[in-house]
Design an enzyme around this catalytic site. Structure first.
Site, PDB file in Angstrom:
ATOM      1  N   PHE A   1       3.862  -0.313   8.354  1.00 29.89           N
ATOM      2  CA  PHE A   1       2.440  -0.038   8.142  1.00 29.89           C
ATOM      3  C   PHE A   1       2.295   0.606   6.769  1.00 29.89           C
ATOM      4  O   PHE A   1       2.986   1.591   6.480  1.00 29.89           O
ATOM      5  CB  PHE A   1       1.887   0.937   9.188  1.00 29.89           C
ATOM      6  N   GLU A   2       1.413   0.047   5.952  1.00 35.32           N
ATOM      7  CA  GLU A   2       1.081   0.682   4.681  1.00 35.32           C
ATOM      8  C   GLU A   2      -0.323   0.260   4.300  1.00 35.32           C
ATOM      9  O   GLU A   2      -0.664  -0.916   4.467  1.00 35.32           O
ATOM     10  CB  GLU A   2       1.986   0.171   3.538  1.00 35.32           C
ATOM     11  N   VAL A   3      -1.121   1.189   3.825  1.00 35.62           N
ATOM     12  CA  VAL A   3      -2.312   0.832   3.067  1.00 35.62           C
ATOM     13  C   VAL A   3      -2.066   1.462   1.705  1.00 35.62           C
ATOM     14  O   VAL A   3      -1.746   2.658   1.634  1.00 35.62           O
ATOM     15  CB  VAL A   3      -3.608   1.401   3.696  1.00 35.62           C
TER      16      VAL A   3
ATOM     17  N   TYR B   1      -1.091   5.688  -1.748  1.00 34.52           N
ATOM     18  CA  TYR B   1      -0.121   5.284  -0.718  1.00 34.52           C
ATOM     19  C   TYR B   1      -0.460   6.016   0.571  1.00 34.52           C
ATOM     20  O   TYR B   1      -0.971   7.149   0.527  1.00 34.52           O
ATOM     21  CB  TYR B   1       1.308   5.627  -1.165  1.00 34.52           C
TER      22      TYR B   1
ATOM     23  N   HIS C   1       9.981   2.579  -1.235  1.00 35.89           N
ATOM     24  CA  HIS C   1       8.565   2.928  -1.446  1.00 35.89           C
ATOM     25  C   HIS C   1       8.356   4.438  -1.329  1.00 35.89           C
ATOM     26  O   HIS C   1       7.594   5.041  -2.087  1.00 35.89           O
ATOM     27  CB  HIS C   1       7.665   2.242  -0.407  1.00 35.89           C
TER      28      HIS C   1
END
Ligand SMILES: Nc1nc2c(ncn2[C@@H]2O[C@H](COP(=O)(O)OP(=O)(O)OP(=O)(O)O)[C@@H](O)[C@H]2O)c(=O)[nH]1
Ligand SMILES: *[C@@H]1O[C@H](CO)[C@@H](O)[C@H](O)[C@H]1NC(C)=O
Ligand SMILES: *[C@@H]1O[C@H](CO)[C@@H](O)[C@H](O)[C@H]1NC(C)=O
Ligand SMILES: [Mg+2]
Length: 444
Positions: free
Chosen positions: A330-332, A273, A367
């Protein structure tokens, strides 16, 4: 005018004939039956013919071998067969040959950023949840992502919607994305009230929140959106084809060049994450989220990571939530982690408690709490070098050297990282990380 007379009549007649012809054509054309398959990719389609796509520039850089663009050729498939969209991108050199260069000091640092990037590709995709009306706002975001990164990597892009995407949305987005595009419609079960929700109670909450002017407090669709992003986006059929995702929302900005593949960093460093901005959640929207979390921790002690980030989430060892969360627009991240038993157990436990509807739980705290409790600290990554804006916050890398090397165009004064309402300082502290030089000057 002298040139009047005859030529004018000729013109009138020509216009009349043209109008009649047009009328004839329109009333006789089988528009409904015209297949749009050739022009528009469907969820089950390969990308449109390569000729329609802007070709990424071929390389002339010395470290970039002159290899063909990654697999962009449409593969003929019977229309009724589900697409094989496993990302069989042609590797352009292996990881050993092209090690990740993460900073300008690295000998492999790519300063030119021309041509298709060498090195392996990950099993990864961009993902966007959007409405048809978001088309121009997502177009802006895609353009930023392509210009700063993806034009050299050609990763796929999955678009998800609770309604069918229209032709304009598909045409515009497909023209902008350098990889393949896929369009998925979300099933009703993932975008509706679960049967155990008391509709009257949920309605009262919305009315009450509307009165108290809580942002999106009266919105049903916003709640479906938050629940979907919390528990379902990563298990849509189109997403099952990938290991990693990068979430992109409409109207974002990327302010610096991205010189390496963030998906590769995640993979090679075992990250699950990542984030660029963190902040405090609006307390009115999550009043009982921590109670539900504590219940889950008690029921599933086996899911709690030994080296977790409780210190990021709580100031009293877990008794209360300090409202810190990673900003999830925004998440990768790792899709396999979200699809893990740990994460699904957590989501289902929260969903049973009903807070997506009886309050307005956001996917960001969901999350974040999951990552903070069920991952080890080393599984979470802060991307300092991805400069980002989503209204109203900016992440602009601290340190002039970095900003110049990455050709950033953000104003360092706008950087939110070290301001009072950010949780990033706390993140650095609990991880024993040294804050970048110059952070003290950005605290207000
Ligand atoms: N298909 C679909 N997408 C939605 C809906 N509501 C929101 N989204 C998408 O979900 C994401 C988050 O919604 P936003 O409206 O940006 O929510 P937000 O980021 O909390 O708030 P903003 O500050 O308004 O951007 C975006 O990618 C939206 O395009 C909806 O009803 N249907
Ligand atoms: C990509 O990831 C998906 C999901 O984990 C997997 O099913 C698929 O086989 C992978 N494809 C490749 C080419 O590795
Ligand atoms: C966290 O680290 C410990 C010790 O290294 C390890 O045993 C455990 O499996 C890790 N947990 C997760 C969720 O990766
Ligand atoms: Mg948004």
């Amino acid at each position: 005018m002298m040139a009047g007379g005859n030529s004018r009549y000729v013109r009138y007649i020509a216009i009349a004939i043209f109008t009649l012809a047009l009328f004839y054509f329109v009333s006789n054309s089988k528009y409904d039956a015209v297949s749009i398959r050739d022009a528009i990719p469907h969820a089950s389609d390969k990308s449109p013919p390569a000729a329609e796509k802007p070709k990424p520039p071929q390389t002339d850089s010395k470290i970039t071998p002159p290899l063909p663009a990654t697999d962009k050729k449409p593969i003929d498939k019977p229309a009724d067969k589900p697409a094989d969209i496993s990302t069989t991108k042609r590797p352009t050199g292996d990881a050993k040959e092209f090690p990740l260069a993460l900073s300008p000091e690295d000998p492999n640092w790519d300063n030119d950023l021309t041509g298709i990037a060498p090195g392996p590709r990950m099993n990864a995709t961009f993902v966007t949840l959007a409405r048809n009306s978001d088309v121009w706002d997502i177009a802006r975001s895609i353009r930023q992502v392509e210009d700063r990164f993806n034009k050299r990597y050609n990763y796929d892009w999955v678009f998800l919607n609770d309604k069918p995407f229209d032709d304009t949305f598909k045409k515009v987005t497909t023209s902008l994305v350098s990889g393949k595009t896929h369009y998925g419609e979300i099933p009703k079960e993932h975008w509706s009230f679960p049967e155990w929700i008391d509709q009257e109670k949920a309605k009262k909450v919305r009315e009450d929140m509307a009165e108290r002017k809580i942002i999106y407090g009266d919105s049903i669709s916003y709640r479906h959106m938050c629940r979907f992003e919390s528990g379902f986006f990563f298990r849509q059929p189109l997403m099952m084809n990938y290991d990693y995702y990068w979430r992109v929302e409409p109207s974002i900005e990327l302010y610096c060049d991205i010189h390496y593949d963030p998906f590769r960093l995640m993979h090679e460093q075992g990250k699950k994450y990542s984030f660029v901005l963190s902040l405090y959640e609006y307390v009115e929207t999550i009043k009982t989220l921590w109670d539900s979390t504590k219940k889950f921790m008690k029921n599933h002690p086996e899911h709690i990571a030994a080296d977790n980030s409780m210190g990021f989430l709580s100031d009293d060892g877990g008794d209360t939530y300090n409202r810190c969360h990673f900003w999830s627009n925004f998440e990768v991240g790792s899709l396999n982690w979200l699809r893990s038993k740990q994460y699904i157990d957590f989501f289902e436990s929260l969903d049973q408690d009903g807070g997506f509807f009886y309050e307005r739980w956001g996917d960001a705290p969901v999350h974040s709490i999951a990552a903070g409790l069920m991952l080890n600290k080393s599984d979470i990554h802060f991307f300092n070098d991805i400069a980002y804006w989503h209204v109203p916050f900016t992440h602009c890398p601290t340190g002039e050297k970095t900003r110049l090397a990455l050709r950033c165009h953000c104003n360092p004064k706008d950087n939110f990282d070290w301001k009072g309402y950010s949780c990033t300082s706390r993140y650095f502290d609990i991880n024993g990380m040294k804050k970048p030089e110059g952070f003290e000057n950005q605290q207000d």
